[in-house]
Design a protein around this motif. Structure first.
Motif, PDB file in Angstrom:
ATOM      1  N   ALA A  23     -19.987 -28.835  26.403  1.00  0.00           N
ATOM      2  CA  ALA A  23     -20.520 -29.588  25.273  1.00  0.00           C
ATOM      3  C   ALA A  23     -20.604 -28.651  24.074  1.00  0.00           C
ATOM      4  O   ALA A  23     -20.720 -27.427  24.240  1.00  0.00           O
ATOM      5  CB  ALA A  23     -21.894 -30.175  25.601  1.00  0.00           C
ATOM      6  N   HIS A  66     -22.909 -27.868  20.921  1.00  0.00           N
ATOM      7  CA  HIS A  66     -24.230 -28.095  20.334  1.00  0.00           C
ATOM      8  C   HIS A  66     -24.238 -27.513  18.922  1.00  0.00           C
ATOM      9  O   HIS A  66     -24.060 -26.305  18.734  1.00  0.00           O
ATOM     10  CB  HIS A  66     -25.328 -27.433  21.165  1.00  0.00           C
ATOM     11  CG  HIS A  66     -25.430 -27.980  22.557  1.00  0.00           C
ATOM     12  ND1 HIS A  66     -25.962 -29.215  22.836  1.00  0.00           N
ATOM     13  CD2 HIS A  66     -25.069 -27.441  23.751  1.00  0.00           C
ATOM     14  CE1 HIS A  66     -25.931 -29.431  24.143  1.00  0.00           C
ATOM     15  NE2 HIS A  66     -25.389 -28.367  24.726  1.00  0.00           N
ATOM     16  N   THR A  67     -24.444 -28.376  17.949  1.00  0.00           N
ATOM     17  CA  THR A  67     -24.580 -27.905  16.564  1.00  0.00           C
ATOM     18  C   THR A  67     -26.024 -27.629  16.203  1.00  0.00           C
ATOM     19  O   THR A  67     -26.291 -26.959  15.199  1.00  0.00           O
ATOM     20  CB  THR A  67     -24.012 -28.951  15.598  1.00  0.00           C
ATOM     21  OG1 THR A  67     -24.685 -30.211  15.803  1.00  0.00           O
ATOM     22  CG2 THR A  67     -22.520 -29.147  15.835  1.00  0.00           C
ATOM     23  N   ASP A  68     -26.937 -28.102  17.023  1.00  0.00           N
ATOM     24  CA  ASP A  68     -28.364 -27.884  16.803  1.00  0.00           C
ATOM     25  C   ASP A  68     -28.823 -26.714  17.677  1.00  0.00           C
ATOM     26  O   ASP A  68     -28.696 -26.779  18.912  1.00  0.00           O
ATOM     27  CB  ASP A  68     -29.154 -29.144  17.144  1.00  0.00           C
ATOM     28  CG  ASP A  68     -30.647 -28.984  16.858  1.00  0.00           C
ATOM     29  OD1 ASP A  68     -31.030 -27.943  16.270  1.00  0.00           O
ATOM     30  OD2 ASP A  68     -31.420 -29.889  17.225  1.00  0.00           O
ATOM     31  N   ALA A 118     -31.110 -27.736  20.512  1.00  0.00           N
ATOM     32  CA  ALA A 118     -30.436 -28.394  21.627  1.00  0.00           C
ATOM     33  C   ALA A 118     -29.707 -27.377  22.501  1.00  0.00           C
ATOM     34  O   ALA A 118     -29.703 -27.493  23.734  1.00  0.00           O
ATOM     35  CB  ALA A 118     -29.462 -29.440  21.090  1.00  0.00           C
ATOM     36  N   LEU A 119     -29.100 -26.376  21.863  1.00  0.00           N
ATOM     37  CA  LEU A 119     -28.418 -25.334  22.631  1.00  0.00           C
ATOM     38  C   LEU A 119     -29.415 -24.540  23.463  1.00  0.00           C
ATOM     39  O   LEU A 119     -29.158 -24.252  24.640  1.00  0.00           O
ATOM     40  CB  LEU A 119     -27.662 -24.405  21.682  1.00  0.00           C
ATOM     41  CG  LEU A 119     -26.976 -23.192  22.323  1.00  0.00           C
ATOM     42  CD1 LEU A 119     -25.985 -23.611  23.382  1.00  0.00           C
ATOM     43  CD2 LEU A 119     -26.298 -22.335  21.253  1.00  0.00           C
ATOM     44  N   ASP A 173     -30.440 -26.626  26.434  1.00  0.00           N
ATOM     45  CA  ASP A 173     -29.378 -26.707  27.441  1.00  0.00           C
ATOM     46  C   ASP A 173     -29.295 -25.415  28.243  1.00  0.00           C
ATOM     47  O   ASP A 173     -29.174 -25.431  29.472  1.00  0.00           O
ATOM     48  CB  ASP A 173     -28.054 -26.989  26.749  1.00  0.00           C
ATOM     49  CG  ASP A 173     -26.980 -27.419  27.730  1.00  0.00           C
ATOM     50  OD1 ASP A 173     -27.287 -27.584  28.918  1.00  0.00           O
ATOM     51  OD2 ASP A 173     -25.823 -27.594  27.307  1.00  0.00           O
TER      52      ASP A 173
END
Length: 209
Positions: free
Chosen positions: A142, A144-146, A149-150, A153
């Motif tokens: 995936a 993740h641009t945030d 969120a990264l 994860d």
């Protein structure tokens, strides 16, 4: 005759120190047999050259010194084959050979300095020091641009993220490569679900930092 006895005493100290470093500290922790002869040979070779330099003095000592510099300069420590802590053992064997090979350095001083070096290596590379800190390069399925969120994860898959660097992003294949330092889960603590663990592809280069 006295110089021969001093040389033998320094050689005995060097062999004792490098064997302690190699067989009592390094090998029980890292289990790489291929580096054991490398450490021993490098140490004894450097001891021999230093002792020879001290013996010849101005009679060829400069040439021998440049030769030593040239030999050491061509040693390649490939980062993909030798870990950083193993490079530290390389330099420790070098320093032990230098300390013990100096004939004008008293045996007592050489013994004390060698003991300090061995103690520092023993403590710095102890398995209980930062025992749960890990480093891994992982490929996530995936992008993740945030950053939050990264982080979430990585925490779900690995443990508590301490620092990470995104090394590659592929929007075509929808994946990203992350170099992450993290603190692994405590024994007995809840671990990520099997599906989450399986979605980490291409994980490699696990090591303690």
């Amino acid at each position: 005759m006295e110089s021969v006895r001093d040389l033998a005493a320094h050689l005995g100290l060097d062999l004792f120190a490098v064997c302690l470093l190699t067989f009592a500290i390094y090998h029980p922790r890292h289990r790489r047999r291929d580096l054991v002869p490398a450490y021993l040979a490098l140490n004894v070779a450097l001891f021999s050259v230093v002792a020879a330099l001290a013996e010849v003095g101005a009679k060829g000592g400069t040439a021998l010194g440049f030769g030593l510099f040239g030999v050491l300069s061509i040693i390649r420590l490939r980062s993909d084959a030798v870990q950083h802590e193993e490079v530290a053992y390389y330099f420790s064997t070098l320093v032990l050979g230098l300390l013990c090979g100096l004939p004008h350095l008293g045996l007592g001083y050489a013994a004390v300095l060698s003991a300090v070096l061995l103690l520092v290596v023993y403590v710095a590379d102890h398995p209980r020091l930062f025992a749960r800190s890990r480093r891994s390069v992982v490929t996530l399925d995936a992008v993740h641009t945030d950053p939050a969120a990264l982080r979430a994860d990585l925490a779900r898959r690995l443990g508590e993220p301490l620092h990470w660097t995104v090394t590659e992003i592929d929007f075509v294949r929808d994946l990203m490569v992350v170099d992450v330092r993290y603190r692994e889960f405590r024994p007995g603590a809840a671990e990520p679900a099997p599906a989450a663990r399986q979605s980490v592809r291409g994980a490699h280069a696990w090591e303690t930092v």
